[in-house]
Design a protein around this motif. Structure first.
Motif, short mmCIF file in Angstrom:
data_model
loop_
_atom_site.label_atom_id
_atom_site.label_comp_id
_atom_site.label_asym_id
_atom_site.label_seq_id
_atom_site.Cartn_x
_atom_site.Cartn_y
_atom_site.Cartn_z
N PRO A 90 0.80 -1.23 0.00
CA PRO A 90 0.00 0.00 0.00
C PRO A 90 0.83 1.28 0.00
N LEU A 91 2.15 1.20 0.16
CA LEU A 91 2.97 2.38 0.41
C LEU A 91 3.07 3.35 -0.76
N LEU A 92 2.73 2.92 -1.96
CA LEU A 92 2.79 3.83 -3.11
C LEU A 92 1.61 4.80 -3.12
N CYS A 93 0.54 4.46 -2.43
CA CYS A 93 -0.64 5.32 -2.35
C CYS A 93 -0.36 6.47 -1.38
N ASN A 94 -0.75 7.68 -1.77
CA ASN A 94 -0.48 8.85 -0.92
C ASN A 94 -1.13 8.75 0.45
N ASP A 95 -2.38 8.39 0.50
CA ASP A 95 -3.11 8.36 1.77
C ASP A 95 -3.46 6.94 2.19
N PHE A 96 -2.50 6.03 2.06
CA PHE A 96 -2.75 4.62 2.37
C PHE A 96 -3.17 4.41 3.82
N TYR A 97 -2.78 5.28 4.70
CA TYR A 97 -3.02 5.10 6.13
C TYR A 97 -4.36 5.66 6.60
N LYS A 98 -5.05 6.43 5.76
CA LYS A 98 -6.26 7.13 6.19
C LYS A 98 -7.53 6.28 6.12
N GLY A 99 -7.75 5.63 5.02
CA GLY A 99 -9.03 4.95 4.82
C GLY A 99 -9.07 3.56 5.42
N THR A 100 -10.28 3.04 5.54
CA THR A 100 -10.46 1.69 6.07
C THR A 100 -10.95 0.71 5.00
N ALA A 101 -11.31 1.21 3.82
CA ALA A 101 -11.87 0.33 2.79
C ALA A 101 -10.86 -0.74 2.37
N LEU A 102 -9.61 -0.34 2.15
CA LEU A 102 -8.58 -1.31 1.76
C LEU A 102 -8.33 -2.32 2.87
N LEU A 103 -8.33 -1.84 4.09
CA LEU A 103 -8.14 -2.75 5.24
C LEU A 103 -9.26 -3.78 5.32
#
Length: 172
Positions: free
Chosen positions: A78-91
């Protein structure tokens, strides 16, 4: 000190060094055991690639790749995404589809803004732990200077908020 030294000798650590098989001997000398080389597919250029790891700068592409019925990859970077840490959908989709997040340390080590990325990783890993979503640390080393020993990676993981057991589990 002696008990920690014995611990590192007994534990089998594997670095799924995805990008550089030529560093095999150096990794073995650092205390890692043999591991397979994995194939990486960067979305959207390879949307149907037969790879074990997917990555993208677009979190929506990662989510749609996870939702596909025939998705055969195991790891998500996920680290290439700018806001990987913000959302919960991917999690949530990763937990539902039983995917594992790959945390390549080369991205952190070579980042021009390490403190910002460490802050983001702390939040992301905390959310992964809270939701019981597995993650692994890999080197993605391009040179021998990118390779870190298991002890060094556990120290980096501790700086990211993990305890010793969590860091060890993310390496094994």
């Amino acid at each position: 000190l002696r008990s920690y030294t014995n611990f590192y000798k007994m534990k089998q650590f594997i670095d799924l060094n995805i990008s550089n098989a030529s560093l095999r001997q150096k990794a073995l000398s650092l205390g890692y055991f043999e591991a397979p080389n994995l194939q990486v597919a960067t979305l959207p250029s390879h949307p149907n690639a037969n790879a074990e790891v997917i990555e993208s700068t677009n979190v929506e592409l990662l989510i749609s790749a996870c939702k596909r019925r025939n998705s055969n990859f195991a790891f998500i970077n996920p680290l290439l995404c700018n806001d990987f840490y913000k959302g919960t959908a991917l999690l949530e989709i990763a937990r539902e589809k039983q995917k594992v997040f790959e945390i390549p340390l080369r991205f952190l080590l070579r980042s021009p803004n390490k403190s910002k990325l460490m802050f983001q990783l702390r939040i992301f890993l905390k959310n992964c732990l809270k939701r019981k979503i597995p993650f692994i640390f890999t080197s993605r080393a391009l040179s021998e200077f990118d390779l870190k020993s298991p002890r060094e990676i556990i120290a980096i993981a501790a700086a990211l908020g993990l305890n010793h057991e969590q860091a060890t589990a993310a390496l094994s």
